[in-house]
Design an enzyme around this catalytic site. Structure first.
Site, PDB file in Angstrom:
ATOM      1  N   LYS A  20       1.086  -1.172   0.266  1.00 28.03           N
ATOM      2  CA  LYS A  20       0.034   0.084   0.326  1.00 28.03           C
ATOM      3  C   LYS A  20       0.527   1.575   0.739  1.00 28.03           C
ATOM      4  O   LYS A  20       2.074   1.440   0.273  1.00 28.03           O
ATOM      5  CB  LYS A  20      -1.121   0.175   1.061  1.00 28.03           C
ATOM      6  N   CYS A  72      -0.834  11.176  -6.378  1.00 32.15           N
ATOM      7  CA  CYS A  72      -1.515  11.230  -5.596  1.00 32.15           C
ATOM      8  C   CYS A  72      -1.784  12.891  -4.473  1.00 32.15           C
ATOM      9  O   CYS A  72      -1.217  13.582  -5.070  1.00 32.15           O
ATOM     10  CB  CYS A  72      -1.037  10.520  -3.586  1.00 32.15           C
TER      11      CYS A  72
END
Length: 314
Positions: free
Chosen positions: A45, A132
């Site tokens: 992750k 992101c």
């Protein structure tokens, strides 16, 4: 006999398939399950400096042709994944995987996270996620070419281990040119393209409402919807990047044919996100079977026989 072995940054993997970061990789249990699956490798992750709960639910919804999400980078923090990565590497030094690192706060957190990895015992591959959320009022890092170059300059002042970058999709030839010009200045080992197509919107026809809660329903689109965009990014960057930079193809891989097309465009490894979420870990065995059947039907013995050899109508 055809083989699906994939060569990537000097490593040989049994096959090119991996999970996409964010899917089935939140904790050690899920990573163990990935490691035991039919995937060729896996990625953790995307980790921020501190653990994050992420955005309020519902924040991920499967759609007929893919998915929409606004997860908000939920993760257990860099220290958690880094400690686990060091243990995995020590236990299986010949089985490489990818440690994904991100930032929710912008430039300084990216640098700090990479310093922590540099100072650690982990020497494996790192995926630096430049696609992101960034600081308020700024675009995703990789959409700001000047800031991306500034960040990479800062990281290469101290970082000596192998890493690559995860990119958002680009939609203009000038943008392909600009990001390639930046990346070609550095000794990065790979690029991963693409992350989800940002800020899509899906409406529930029964209720006339959006389907996810964060950002008023706006979210990243993944799955079948984005395969043409993903293929274009793999192809365009393969044509522009230094030959030494490998490409991970991500986006819209549902079948062996989808995987074949990513490889044909020049990808060396492949990540599966939405379809893994929908189908579970069995997706890797199915994709391997389907891709191998394509190679055998075409008379290829390896991925190298066709990788990057997409034909045009010139």
């Amino acid at each position: 006999m055809a083989t699906l072995q994939a060569t990537f940054y000097g490593h040989t993997f049994d096959n090119p398939f991996m999970n996409a970061s964010g899917v089935h990789c939140m904790d050690k249990t899920e990573l163990d399950e990935l490691a035991a699956s039919a995937s060729g490798s896996f990625v953790t992750k995307s980790a921020t400096a501190d653990s994050r709960d992420g955005n309020p639910e519902p924040r991920y919804i499967n759609l007929e042709l893919g998915s929409i999400n606004s997860m908000g980078l939920p993760n257990l923090g860099l220290a958690y994944y880094l400690e686990d990565a060091i243990k995995r590497q020590a236990a299986n030094p010949d089985t490489p995987f990818f440690l994904s690192v991100a930032s929710y706060k912008g430039f300084d957190e990216y640098v700090s996270n990479m310093k922590h990895i540099q100072e650690s015992d982990y020497t494996g591959l790192v995926e630096l996620n430049l696609s992101c959320p960034n600081v308020p009022g700024k675009p995703q890092m990789a959409y700001d070419f000047e800031d991306t170059e500034k960040l990479l300059n800062e990281i290469f002042k101290f970082y000596t281990k192998p890493f690559g970058v995860k990119l958002p999709p680009y939609f203009d030839f000038m943008h392909f040119d600009k990001i390639a010009d930046v990346l070609n200045k550095f000794d990065i080992k790979f690029v991963n393209c693409v992350n989800s197509v940002g800020n899509g919107l899906y409406i529930d026809e029964a209720t006339d409402t959006v389907v996810i809660k964060p950002k008023g329903g706006f979210g990243g689109i993944g799955g079948e919807y984005i395969k043409p965009t993903a293929l274009a990014n793999v192809r365009a960057l393969r044509q522009r990047l230094n030959p030494s930079i490998d490409i991970i193809g991500t986006g819209g891989i549902l079948t062996g044919r989808d995987a074949y097309e990513h490889l044909l465009c020049g990808a060396s490894m492949l990540q599966v996100g939405t379809q893994l979420h929908k189908e579970g870990l069995g997706v890797f065995e199915r994709l391997n079977t389907e891709l191998l059947a394509i190679l055998e039907a075409k008379g290829y013995t390896s991925i190298a026989d066709f990788k990057g050899k997409l034909a045009t109508l010139d």
